[in-house]
Design a protein around this motif. Structure first.
Motif, mmCIF file in Angstrom:
data_model
loop_
_atom_site.group_PDB
_atom_site.id
_atom_site.type_symbol
_atom_site.label_atom_id
_atom_site.label_comp_id
_atom_site.label_asym_id
_atom_site.label_seq_id
_atom_site.Cartn_x
_atom_site.Cartn_y
_atom_site.Cartn_z
ATOM 1 N N ALA A 62 43.879 25.442 27.619
ATOM 2 C CA ALA A 62 44.721 24.682 28.548
ATOM 3 C C ALA A 62 44.004 24.427 29.868
ATOM 4 O O ALA A 62 44.017 23.302 30.381
ATOM 5 C CB ALA A 62 46.023 25.440 28.793
ATOM 6 N N THR A 65 41.123 21.949 29.383
ATOM 7 C CA THR A 65 41.532 20.749 28.630
ATOM 8 C C THR A 65 40.564 20.453 27.485
ATOM 9 O O THR A 65 40.058 19.353 27.335
ATOM 10 C CB THR A 65 41.662 19.514 29.555
ATOM 11 N N THR A 67 38.968 20.032 23.628
ATOM 12 C CA THR A 67 39.285 19.576 22.272
ATOM 13 C C THR A 67 38.624 20.482 21.242
ATOM 14 O O THR A 67 39.020 20.493 20.081
ATOM 15 C CB THR A 67 38.805 18.140 22.026
ATOM 16 N N ASP A 100 51.102 25.381 24.386
ATOM 17 C CA ASP A 100 51.758 24.105 24.653
ATOM 18 C C ASP A 100 51.408 23.097 23.553
ATOM 19 O O ASP A 100 50.236 22.772 23.357
ATOM 20 C CB ASP A 100 51.302 23.575 26.016
ATOM 21 N N PRO A 101 52.387 22.576 22.815
ATOM 22 C CA PRO A 101 52.102 21.595 21.763
ATOM 23 C C PRO A 101 51.486 20.301 22.293
ATOM 24 O O PRO A 101 50.957 19.507 21.507
ATOM 25 C CB PRO A 101 53.481 21.321 21.146
ATOM 26 N N GLU A 102 51.545 20.090 23.614
ATOM 27 C CA GLU A 102 50.991 18.869 24.200
ATOM 28 C C GLU A 102 49.521 19.023 24.600
ATOM 29 O O GLU A 102 48.939 18.107 25.187
ATOM 30 C CB GLU A 102 51.811 18.461 25.433
ATOM 31 N N LEU A 103 48.920 20.152 24.307
ATOM 32 C CA LEU A 103 47.518 20.359 24.667
ATOM 33 C C LEU A 103 46.621 19.304 24.038
ATOM 34 O O LEU A 103 46.866 18.839 22.919
ATOM 35 C CB LEU A 103 47.054 21.747 24.222
ATOM 36 N N ARG A 104 45.557 18.984 24.749
ATOM 37 C CA ARG A 104 44.626 17.954 24.284
ATOM 38 C C ARG A 104 44.005 18.308 22.935
ATOM 39 O O ARG A 104 43.704 17.425 22.120
ATOM 40 C CB ARG A 104 43.543 17.777 25.349
ATOM 41 N N LYS A 107 45.529 16.765 19.875
ATOM 42 C CA LYS A 107 45.454 15.304 19.721
ATOM 43 C C LYS A 107 44.155 14.879 19.034
ATOM 44 O O LYS A 107 44.017 13.738 18.612
ATOM 45 C CB LYS A 107 45.596 14.633 21.084
ATOM 46 N N LYS A 125 59.060 27.154 18.740
ATOM 47 C CA LYS A 125 57.688 26.816 19.140
ATOM 48 C C LYS A 125 56.762 26.842 17.932
ATOM 49 O O LYS A 125 55.923 25.956 17.768
ATOM 50 C CB LYS A 125 57.210 27.817 20.210
ATOM 51 N N GLU A 128 57.222 23.754 15.840
ATOM 52 C CA GLU A 128 56.625 22.580 16.474
ATOM 53 C C GLU A 128 55.107 22.577 16.316
ATOM 54 O O GLU A 128 54.503 21.554 15.997
ATOM 55 C CB GLU A 128 57.004 22.540 17.954
#
Length: 245
Positions: A62, A65, A67, A100-104, A107, A125, A128
């Protein structure tokens, strides 16, 4: 009877960190570790390419950021020629289950992601995160790192793991005697203070015993010193002596 964690087979573990002259791997605000040179960032990818898996704490993923991918085509082609998958498996560790499921990292769909966590993670969680990753939950206060490494070898065929942070994860691996090589790039900065994160976590957090290393590589380029150390030398020497006796 369950196996003793000390007897579990595990992959080779290489840890790779950049740090300041006063031993900090991050700022006191835990901001992204971006103080090393472009050459060191290239070396990070080269070391990452050695692993069948890359392991990082969820906190570090996190903060930086990340990948955890391998953008260099040449390095990926070399992996394939060596018989490895094009990309290493990406492994996240979170004792508190705060991912956090929104972590880069989620993606980027380049390779499988495996999350090792505890039952602190809520069921919602977990559900998700299972859209993006394989989630391994243990019913314990913490993730047993030896058991995790053994599972990576047995379940995913991992032979070499590259650890890229953070300090608490490295500290845990060192306590278990599970780091075989340590790659350190010393960068020409001094952060000072007692709030910055050190190589093994927060200042004042002692290891249960010291770890000895032997220098196996050294390079000085553009003000930075890259070093590579082989660890657990004392333990291996003691085992060899016992065998001789």
């Amino acid at each position: 009877m369950a196996a003793d964690p000390e007897d579990l087979v595990r992959p080779k573990v290489i840890a790779n960190f950049a740090l300041t002259w006063d031993g900090r791997i991050s700022t006191r605000q835990r901001t992204a570790s971006d103080f090393s040179s472009p050459k060191d960032k290239r070396r990070l990818l080269e070391i990452r390419a050695e692993g069948d898996a890359v392991i990082v704490s969820a906190t570090t993923v996190a903060a930086d950021t990340m990948t955890m991918g391998l953008p260099d085509l040449g390095l990926r082609q070399e992996r394939v020629r060596r018989g490895q998958c094009e990309y290493p498996i990406r492994v996240l560790v979170s004792g508190r289950g705060e991912v956090d499921p929104e972590l880069r990292v989620f993606k980027e769909r380049c390779s499988p992601i495996v999350i090792y966590t505890t039952d602190c993670m809520s069921e919602s969680k977990r559900n998700e995160l299972e859209r993006f990753a394989i989630v391994k939950v243990v019913k314990a206060p913490r993730v047993d790192l030896r058991v995790m490494l053994n599972a990576l070898m047995c379940d995913f065929g991992v032979r070499t793991v590259v650890c890229e942070g953070g300090g608490n994860l490295l500290s845990g691996l060192l306590r278990e005697g599970c780091v075989d090589e340590l790659c350190l790039t010393f960068c020409p900065y001094v952060f000072g203070g007692n709030l910055g994160v050190t190589l093994t976590g927060v200042v004042g957090d002692w290891l249960s015993s010291s770890v000895e290393g032997r220098l196996i590589d050294f390079e000085f380029v553009d003000g930075e010193c890259f070093t590579r150390w082989r660890l657990n030398v004392v333990k291996k020497r003691e085992i060899q002596l016992r065998n001789v006796q």
